[in-house]
Design a protein around this motif. Structure first.
Motif, short mmCIF file in Angstrom:
data_model
loop_
_atom_site.label_atom_id
_atom_site.label_comp_id
_atom_site.label_asym_id
_atom_site.label_seq_id
_atom_site.Cartn_x
_atom_site.Cartn_y
_atom_site.Cartn_z
N PRO A 15 -65.71 14.28 16.76
CA PRO A 15 -66.25 13.08 17.02
C PRO A 15 -65.34 12.35 18.21
N ASP A 16 -63.98 12.60 18.63
CA ASP A 16 -63.28 12.13 19.44
C ASP A 16 -63.98 12.45 21.00
N GLU A 17 -64.45 13.56 21.05
CA GLU A 17 -64.93 14.22 22.29
C GLU A 17 -66.34 13.62 22.42
N VAL A 18 -67.12 13.41 21.23
CA VAL A 18 -68.48 12.69 21.46
C VAL A 18 -68.20 11.38 21.89
N THR A 19 -67.20 10.45 21.31
CA THR A 19 -66.85 9.10 21.85
C THR A 19 -66.53 9.27 23.45
N ALA A 20 -65.77 10.10 23.76
CA ALA A 20 -65.36 10.13 25.31
C ALA A 20 -66.61 10.43 25.97
N LEU A 21 -67.44 11.27 25.59
CA LEU A 21 -68.85 11.44 26.43
C LEU A 21 -69.46 10.54 26.49
N ALA A 22 -69.77 9.96 25.21
CA ALA A 22 -70.62 8.46 25.28
C ALA A 22 -70.05 7.62 26.46
N GLU A 23 -68.71 7.26 26.33
CA GLU A 23 -68.04 6.15 27.26
C GLU A 23 -68.12 6.46 28.74
N GLU A 24 -68.11 7.69 28.72
CA GLU A 24 -68.19 8.42 30.15
C GLU A 24 -69.52 7.93 30.65
N TYR A 25 -70.55 8.44 29.97
CA TYR A 25 -72.04 8.17 30.46
C TYR A 25 -72.26 6.70 30.29
N ARG A 26 -71.83 5.97 29.59
CA ARG A 26 -72.19 4.53 29.67
C ARG A 26 -71.49 3.70 30.90
N GLY A 27 -70.19 4.09 31.31
CA GLY A 27 -69.66 3.86 32.46
C GLY A 27 -70.29 4.46 33.65
N LYS A 28 -70.79 5.41 33.69
CA LYS A 28 -71.73 5.83 34.92
C LYS A 28 -72.92 5.34 34.97
#
Length: 103
Positions: A15-28
């Protein structure tokens, strides 16, 4: 009322990797500022079923959701998300009937 909601049910032991991925996508997407994107998203963990998660993503319209889905960066995000899942995700595509903000 216009609007479209996609619910993504998935299982993950990362789940922590999913959260990081989602945050990276949102930021981009915010930095890019190009094309339709979600109005809001809510990512939830199931208190009664460890490892089960649900993402609720709202769009202004079905058409904007489909345009967002057609973007290469969205496809890359979805593929990366599925790599972090413990099995296939289930997608529910819903027309928004009513939204109430109780704040």
């Amino acid at each position: 009322m216009a609007g479209f909601v996609q619910i993504i049910e998935y299982r993950t032991s990362r789940p922590d990797e999913v959260t990081a991925l989602a945050e990276e996508y949102r930021g981009k997407r915010e930095a890019d500022g190009d094309g339709p994107r979600p109005v809001r998203s809510v990512w939830c963990s199931d208190r009664n079923d460890d490892g089960r998660y649900v993402a609720v993503v709202e769009f202004a319209s079905y058409e904007e959701a489909m345009a967002n889905s057609a973007r290469p960066d969205t496809g890359e995000f979805a593929a990366a998300l599925m790599e972090l899942c413990d099995g296939p995700a289930t997608f529910h595509d819903l027309d928004l009937v009513q939204a109430t903000d109780f704040r």
